[in-house]
Design an enzyme around this catalytic site. Structure first.
Site: not given
Ligand code: IPE
Ligand code: IPE
Ligand code: MG
Length: 236
Positions: A22-23, A129, A190, A18, A67, A64, A188, A69, A35
């Site tokens: 933000r990065w 692995l 998630s 995660d 999607w 799941s 969390r 987004r 990403h």
């Molecule tokens: C959880 O991250 C899913 C993945 C890392 C693939 P999210 O960024 O989607 O989770 P929430 O929305 O902050 O809980």
């Molecule tokens: C994790 O990074 C990648 C996925 C959930 C696919 P995020 O896209 O959730 O990044 P933040 O949480 O918005 O920083």
């Molecule tokens: Mg996230």
């Protein structure tokens, strides 16, 4: 010391990757840049896991719920998945990595689903692995699917045991995660591996996924070694 015989090395590490968005935001870049950088962390982490003697690495790449987004971000993530597969598969194979996919792979389209199946087949004989990629994965959906399979067998309800149920989940034959790491400071689950993490040690780090590297992985493994796992039993 042989890493494989060190008892404190987690056999299975699962990671909620995660913080990509933000990065990127911190650098004034579009989310896709985060990403893209996150894919490099995947590469580093696979190598770190092998180096540390971890046998199973599960990466939560797409939930799941992801999607929901914006379509453009879903498209970027789908593109990166396809690109990762095509550019990394050979190297993973050479490194002795066995790839396993959990989640609703069909939702990424026929072509990607077929490439994922081919990648699993190609690497199925590897044993250094096991890299489990959770793609369009939801812990609740996994449990509901397992329940459906149990019902479909027509078995007597009282014959269903926890062991039997575990084998009906998508993670059949994969040991439960010993260590669950979530990056980016969020604390969390998630909807990740709900059933399988019942007794996992949890580790939350503020490091954003694109910044996560071998040293962070090694640090997590060290932290795990200090944990006392009781599994509900009273220490003697
Ligand atoms: C959880 O991250 C899913 C993945 C890392 C693939 P999210 O960024 O989607 O989770 P929430 O929305 O902050 O809980
Ligand atoms: C994790 O990074 C990648 C996925 C959930 C696919 P995020 O896209 O959730 O990044 P933040 O949480 O918005 O920083
Ligand atoms: Mg996230």
């Amino acid at each position: 010391m042989d890493e494989h015989v060190r008892k404190s090395v987690p056999r299975h590490v699962a990671i909620i990757m995660d913080g990509n968005g933000r990065w990127a935001a911190a650098r004034g870049l579009p989310r896709v840049a985060g990403h893209r950088e996150g894919v490099k962390s995947v590469r580093r982490t696979v190598e770190a896991a092998i180096e540390q003697g971890v046998r199973y690495l599960t990466l939560f790449a797409f939930s799941s719920e992801n999607w929901q987004r914006p379509p453009s971000e879903v498209a970027d993530l789908t593109f990166l998945l396809k690109h990762f597969l095509r550019s990394e598969l050979n190297e993973l194979h050479v490194q002795g990595v066995r790839l396993k996919i959990i989640g609703e792979r069909d939702r990424f389209g026929e072509q990607i689903a077929a490439e994922l199946a081919a990648a699993e087949l190609k690497t199925s004989g590897n044993s250094r692995l096991t890299l489990v990629m959770a793609l369009s994965y939801g812990g609740r959906a996994d449990i509901v699917e397992a329940a459906r399979r149990a019902i479909a067998t027509g078995m007597a309800p009282e014959a269903l045991t926890e062991q039997h149920f575990s084998a009906l989940l998508s993670t059949d034959a994969i040991p439960d995660p010993d260590l669950l790491i979530r990056t980016s400071g969020e604390e969390r689950i998630s909807n990740f591996l709900l059933w399988q993490t019942a007794y996992s040690e949890l580790l939350f780090t503020d490091v954003l996924w694109p910044d996560f590297g071998a040293a962070d992985f090694a640090h997590a493994v060290e932290e795990f070694a200090t944990r006392e796992r009781r599994f509900g039993a009273r220490p003697v």
